[in-house]
Design a protein around this motif. Structure first.
Motif, PDB file in Angstrom:
ATOM      1  N   SER A  68       0.546  -1.251   0.057  1.00 52.58           N
ATOM      2  CA  SER A  68      -0.334  -0.408  -0.158  1.00 52.58           C
ATOM      3  C   SER A  68       0.847   1.546  -0.008  1.00 52.58           C
ATOM      4  CB  SER A  68      -1.027   0.093   0.918  1.00 52.58           C
ATOM      5  OG  SER A  68      -2.148  -1.037   1.203  1.00 52.58           O
ATOM      6  N   PRO A  69      -0.034   2.339  -0.232  1.00 53.81           N
ATOM      7  CA  PRO A  69       0.789   3.604  -0.455  1.00 53.81           C
ATOM      8  C   PRO A  69       1.391   4.004   0.935  1.00 53.81           C
ATOM      9  CG  PRO A  69      -0.566   3.662  -1.831  1.00 53.81           C
ATOM     10  CD  PRO A  69      -1.305   2.482  -1.142  1.00 53.81           C
ATOM     11  N   ILE A  70       2.742   5.257   1.159  1.00 58.50           N
ATOM     12  CA  ILE A  70       3.050   5.074   2.774  1.00 58.50           C
ATOM     13  C   ILE A  70       2.643   6.001   2.628  1.00 58.50           C
ATOM     14  CG2 ILE A  70       5.050   5.986   3.837  1.00 58.50           C
ATOM     15  CD1 ILE A  70       7.098   3.938   2.250  1.00 58.50           C
ATOM     16  N   ASP A  71       1.191   6.374   4.353  1.00 54.51           N
ATOM     17  CA  ASP A  71       0.851   7.244   4.092  1.00 54.51           C
ATOM     18  C   ASP A  71       1.912   8.002   6.032  1.00 54.51           C
ATOM     19  OD1 ASP A  71      -0.191   5.618   6.351  1.00 54.51           O
ATOM     20  OD2 ASP A  71      -2.519   5.866   5.974  1.00 54.51           O
ATOM     21  N   ARG A  72       2.990   7.324   5.688  1.00 46.90           N
ATOM     22  CA  ARG A  72       3.364   8.359   7.441  1.00 46.90           C
ATOM     23  C   ARG A  72       4.357   9.636   7.194  1.00 46.90           C
ATOM     24  NH1 ARG A  72       7.981   5.205   6.831  1.00 46.90           N
ATOM     25  NH2 ARG A  72       8.131   3.420   5.696  1.00 46.90           N
ATOM     26  N   SER A  73       4.793  10.054   8.012  1.00 50.99           N
ATOM     27  CA  SER A  73       5.449  11.506   8.182  1.00 50.99           C
ATOM     28  C   SER A  73       7.204  11.019   8.560  1.00 50.99           C
ATOM     29  CB  SER A  73       4.486  12.839   8.970  1.00 50.99           C
ATOM     30  OG  SER A  73       4.432  12.361  10.017  1.00 50.99           O
ATOM     31  N   GLU A  74       7.073   9.696   9.060  1.00 51.71           N
ATOM     32  CA  GLU A  74       8.448   9.767   9.210  1.00 51.71           C
ATOM     33  C   GLU A  74       9.452   8.529   8.982  1.00 51.71           C
ATOM     34  OE1 GLU A  74      10.021  11.901  11.965  1.00 51.71           O
ATOM     35  OE2 GLU A  74       8.669  13.339  11.544  1.00 51.71           O
ATOM     36  N   PRO A  75      10.138   8.368   9.843  1.00 52.34           N
ATOM     37  CA  PRO A  75      11.152   6.932   8.483  1.00 52.34           C
ATOM     38  C   PRO A  75      10.912   5.770   9.607  1.00 52.34           C
ATOM     39  CG  PRO A  75      12.891   9.203   9.384  1.00 52.34           C
ATOM     40  CD  PRO A  75      11.305   9.285   9.257  1.00 52.34           C
ATOM     41  N   THR A  76      11.241   4.781   8.997  1.00 48.99           N
ATOM     42  CA  THR A  76      10.847   3.929  10.198  1.00 48.99           C
ATOM     43  C   THR A  76      11.963   2.452   9.479  1.00 48.99           C
ATOM     44  OG1 THR A  76       9.599   2.238  10.976  1.00 48.99           O
ATOM     45  CG2 THR A  76       9.177   2.806   8.577  1.00 48.99           C
ATOM     46  N   THR A  77      12.071   1.035   9.798  1.00 45.45           N
ATOM     47  CA  THR A  77      12.382  -0.098   9.063  1.00 45.45           C
ATOM     48  C   THR A  77      11.519  -0.594   8.552  1.00 45.45           C
ATOM     49  OG1 THR A  77      14.954  -0.171  10.935  1.00 45.45           O
ATOM     50  CG2 THR A  77      14.040  -1.676   9.783  1.00 45.45           C
ATOM     51  N   VAL A  78      12.273  -0.810   7.269  1.00 44.70           N
ATOM     52  CA  VAL A  78      10.919  -1.772   6.259  1.00 44.70           C
ATOM     53  C   VAL A  78      11.843  -3.134   6.338  1.00 44.70           C
ATOM     54  CG1 VAL A  78      10.135  -1.838   4.332  1.00 44.70           C
ATOM     55  CG2 VAL A  78      10.101   0.057   5.077  1.00 44.70           C
ATOM     56  N   THR A  79      10.886  -4.472   6.403  1.00 46.74           N
ATOM     57  CA  THR A  79      11.393  -5.133   6.323  1.00 46.74           C
ATOM     58  C   THR A  79      11.581  -5.928   5.109  1.00 46.74           C
ATOM     59  OG1 THR A  79       9.917  -6.489   7.297  1.00 46.74           O
ATOM     60  CG2 THR A  79      11.542  -5.486   8.534  1.00 46.74           C
ATOM     61  N   ALA A  80      12.464  -6.483   3.964  1.00 46.26           N
ATOM     62  CA  ALA A  80      12.712  -7.090   3.061  1.00 46.26           C
ATOM     63  C   ALA A  80      12.876  -9.021   2.633  1.00 46.26           C
ATOM     64  CB  ALA A  80      12.731  -6.441   1.600  1.00 46.26           C
ATOM     65  N   ASP A  81      11.710  -9.951   2.726  1.00 44.43           N
ATOM     66  CA  ASP A  81      12.422 -10.600   3.147  1.00 44.43           C
ATOM     67  C   ASP A  81      12.244 -11.439   1.103  1.00 44.43           C
ATOM     68  OD1 ASP A  81      13.232 -11.086   5.510  1.00 44.43           O
ATOM     69  OD2 ASP A  81      10.894 -11.218   5.218  1.00 44.43           O
ATOM     70  N   LEU A  82      13.059 -11.708   0.482  1.00 48.68           N
ATOM     71  CA  LEU A  82      13.282 -13.078  -0.493  1.00 48.68           C
ATOM     72  C   LEU A  82      14.063 -13.965  -0.213  1.00 48.68           C
ATOM     73  CD1 LEU A  82      14.828  -9.509  -2.699  1.00 48.68           C
ATOM     74  CD2 LEU A  82      12.519 -10.530  -2.261  1.00 48.68           C
ATOM     75  N   THR A  83      12.781 -14.689  -1.254  1.00 46.36           N
ATOM     76  CA  THR A  83      13.917 -16.304  -1.067  1.00 46.36           C
ATOM     77  C   THR A  83      13.755 -16.880  -2.759  1.00 46.36           C
ATOM     78  OG1 THR A  83      12.629 -16.819   0.649  1.00 46.36           O
ATOM     79  CG2 THR A  83      13.035 -18.840  -1.126  1.00 46.36           C
ATOM     80  N   THR A  84      14.518 -16.972  -3.096  1.00 46.96           N
ATOM     81  CA  THR A  84      15.594 -17.215  -4.347  1.00 46.96           C
ATOM     82  C   THR A  84      14.949 -18.805  -4.613  1.00 46.96           C
ATOM     83  OG1 THR A  84      17.432 -18.180  -3.903  1.00 46.96           O
ATOM     84  CG2 THR A  84      17.632 -15.614  -4.132  1.00 46.96           C
ATOM     85  N   ARG A  85      14.071 -18.904  -5.746  1.00 45.46           N
ATOM     86  CA  ARG A  85      13.688 -20.463  -6.038  1.00 45.46           C
ATOM     87  C   ARG A  85      13.765 -21.097  -7.096  1.00 45.46           C
ATOM     88  NH1 ARG A  85       7.763 -21.423  -4.712  1.00 45.46           N
ATOM     89  NH2 ARG A  85       8.876 -23.869  -5.288  1.00 45.46           N
ATOM     90  N   GLU A  86      14.494 -21.762  -7.693  1.00 49.46           N
ATOM     91  CA  GLU A  86      14.641 -21.969  -9.162  1.00 49.46           C
ATOM     92  C   GLU A  86      13.172 -23.585  -9.059  1.00 49.46           C
ATOM     93  OE1 GLU A  86      18.641 -24.606  -9.143  1.00 49.46           O
ATOM     94  OE2 GLU A  86      19.211 -22.530  -8.435  1.00 49.46           O
ATOM     95  N   LEU A  87      12.559 -22.849 -10.421  1.00 48.43           N
ATOM     96  CA  LEU A  87      11.982 -24.061 -10.256  1.00 48.43           C
ATOM     97  C   LEU A  87      10.685 -24.015 -11.830  1.00 48.43           C
ATOM     98  CD1 LEU A  87       9.344 -21.971 -10.957  1.00 48.43           C
ATOM     99  CD2 LEU A  87       9.123 -21.811  -8.584  1.00 48.43           C
ATOM    100  N   VAL A  88      10.524 -25.454 -12.118  1.00 47.82           N
ATOM    101  CA  VAL A  88       9.461 -25.421 -13.509  1.00 47.82           C
ATOM    102  C   VAL A  88       8.154 -25.070 -14.107  1.00 47.82           C
ATOM    103  CG1 VAL A  88       9.321 -27.617 -15.420  1.00 47.82           C
ATOM    104  CG2 VAL A  88      11.149 -27.607 -13.894  1.00 47.82           C
ATOM    105  N   ALA A  89       8.013 -24.193 -14.460  1.00 51.11           N
ATOM    106  CA  ALA A  89       6.884 -23.449 -14.304  1.00 51.11           C
ATOM    107  C   ALA A  89       6.201 -23.622 -16.835  1.00 51.11           C
ATOM    108  CB  ALA A  89       6.387 -22.313 -14.351  1.00 51.11           C
ATOM    109  N   GLU A  90       5.713 -22.817 -16.708  1.00 52.17           N
ATOM    110  CA  GLU A  90       5.460 -22.822 -18.391  1.00 52.17           C
ATOM    111  C   GLU A  90       5.003 -21.466 -18.422  1.00 52.17           C
ATOM    112  OE1 GLU A  90       1.842 -27.010 -20.146  1.00 52.17           O
ATOM    113  OE2 GLU A  90       1.473 -24.392 -18.995  1.00 52.17           O
ATOM    114  N   VAL A  91       6.267 -21.183 -20.224  1.00 51.37           N
ATOM    115  CA  VAL A  91       6.287 -20.341 -20.625  1.00 51.37           C
ATOM    116  C   VAL A  91       4.523 -20.008 -21.090  1.00 51.37           C
ATOM    117  CG1 VAL A  91       7.718 -18.379 -22.494  1.00 51.37           C
ATOM    118  CG2 VAL A  91       8.788 -20.725 -20.761  1.00 51.37           C
TER     119      VAL A  91
END
Length: 483
Positions: A68-91
């Motif tokens: 969602s758009p940010i509606d605060r006026s002060e900075p904070t700490t934002v967490t970003a968790d990324l999991t790398t995955r190799e997988l088979v799917a259809e093009v």
């Protein structure tokens, strides 16, 4: 994954145990035994094989899955968790590929922060992976954009933190050696750093990512496609994709980009590349505002028809919808749309607005000439000119890929009237197409071979509507009427 060739697995394991040499996109200064060197000899996958079982039904990210758009006026700490995955799917149906992803989606999840925030990035490598991965964020002031600090082997997790010091929409991507292979296979996404005052309010936000896929199989050739390093060196992709799958975002696939007439939308567009520039254009509209390269600290350009988006960069663009109908987002290097898959569609519903657009009187007689039996089926088909009477003929031929709807996107003739027991033979003329009945009663495979035919015998009276799956939204539709 067992689907990765054993030669690739051996080289990766060897690389993880030897000293690093050279500098490459975040490799400079990496400790020995920490970062594998760029391969002088790329792993060579085998040629195209039968399609593999998929690990995931959908690799295309939902374009509305945005924080969602940010509606605060002060900075904070934002967490970003990324999991790398190799997988088979259809093009596309019947064509599989072993993708590399962040969180199993293309593009990877959008990260949203504000200038002054600290962003804590945690990268985890799925234990079933066969290769090392990391992330380079163009929003980071630091070595390799965080690439060195985030290098993970299968099963590992690493965390680093950076301060978001400047606003904009920035690409992130895997940056290990052979990074072009990893990005082409889907390892890219975007981070939005909002200015302190935020962004103007809109009714909808959509997030899309474009990349090229280089394979040893031809587009539409059924089976499992392996990566082709020689094609990548030539910059000759098999597919140019939006969100990792061919023609999948829109009413013809995942109909998630929806808006009503009178509403506004902002599109966040990231181009992973690794090589091709995108010429981003909205068919049926114009960009009201464009922030080139996602540079929201600058004033936007106004009323832009087509905007270039460089590989490894982004664009932020807005539009509004005064009339209903599909707005087709394309790379205006149009062969990439017609033949390689670069199409996403915003589905706009609502009331007609004849002051802005009126189809004209010619559309009504065409609809009436069909006796009202098509219920608007041919409203967006520019080669429909009434029903061609072929009754009394035992075999009727219909061209697939005739010139219509802005290219080789027509059935010719679009509508035929036949007698019971008639064989209708569809013959491929140009382009990669299929023939699918709207009621599911028949369907061909996806074919791009000129001269290929598909036959269906029509016995019972009635009307059967049909379409080409990837080009339905472009008006590639037809009908068979049996008296």
């Amino acid at each position: 994954m067992s689907d990765i060739p054993s030669t690739t697995r051996r080289r990766v394991l060897q690389a993880l145990g030897v000293g690093a040499g050279g500098a490459f996109a975040g490799c400079a200064g990496a400790p020995r035994n920490e970062m594998p060197p760029p391969s002088e000899q790329e792993p060579e996958p085998p040629s195209t094989n039968p399609a593999k079982d998929v690990d995931i039904e959908r690799v295309a990210a939902n374009p509305t899955a945005i924080p969602s758009p940010i509606d605060r006026s002060e900075p904070t700490t934002v967490t970003a968790d990324l999991t790398t995955r190799e997988l088979v799917a259809e093009v596309e149906p019947g064509v599989t590929y072993t993708y590399m992803t962040f969180d199993g989606r293309i593009p990877g999840p959008m990260i949203r922060a504000r200038v002054g925030d600290h962003v804590e990035v945690t990268v985890t490598s799925d234990p079933d992976n066969t290769m090392p991965h990391n992330v380079d964020l163009h929003a980071v002031r630091g070595p390799g954009g965080g690439a060195e600090a985030s290098l993970v082997k299968p099963g590992e997790t690493r965390t680093f933190t950076f301060e978001a010091t400047y606003p904009g929409l920035f690409v992130y991507h895997c940056a290990i050696p052979n990074l072009d292979y990893h990005i082409s296979s889907g390892m890219f996404g975007a981070i939005l750093v909002e200015p302190e005052e935020g962004l103007p309010a809109v009714d909808h936000e959509f997030y899309l990512g474009q990349h090229e896929l280089y394979t040893k199989g031809r587009a539409g050739e059924e089976g499992h496609h392996d990566f082709d390093f020689e094609a990548m060196k030539r910059e000759d992709p098999t597919y140019v994709l939006i969100n990792g799958e061919k023609y999948v975002i829109g009413p013809q696939g995942y109909d998630e980009m929806q808006m009503r007439t009178g509403e506004t939308a902002r599109v966040y567009y990231a181009v992973g590349g690794p090589n091709l520039l995108s010429s981003l254009h909205p068919i049926g509209s114009v960009w009201d505002e464009v922030w080139e390269q996602g540079a929201v600290a600058s004033a936007p350009d106004r009323y832009v028809q087509t905007t270039p988006v460089l590989p490894g960069s982004t664009a932020i663009a807005t539009l509004h919808a005064p009339v209903p109908g599909p707005i087709k987002l394309v790379d205006h290097a149009l062969s990439r749309v017609a033949r390689k898959g670069a199409l996403a569609v915003i589905d706009v519903q609502g009331d007609e607005n004849p002051d802005i657009f009126e189809a004209g009187e010619s559309a009504a007689p065409q609809q009436q000439s069909a006796g009202g039996e098509f219920d608007g089926w041919f409203d967006d088909v520019d080669n429909y000119d009434g029903v061609v009477d072929m009754t009394g003929t035992s075999t009727v031929r219909v061209q697939v890929g005739s010139q219509a709807n802005g290219g080789a996107f027509g059935f010719g003739p679009a509508a035929v009237r036949v007698s019971p027991g008639t064989d209708v033979v569809w013959e491929w003329i140009e382009g990669m197409h299929d023939v699918e009945a709207e009621d599911g009663s028949f369907g061909s495979r996806m074919v791009g071979e000129s001269g290929h035919t598909f036959t269906r015998t029509f016995d019972g009276a009635g009307t059967t509507k049909y379409f080409c799956t990837p080009h339905r939204a472009m008006g590639m539709k037809g009908a068979v009427v049996v008296e």
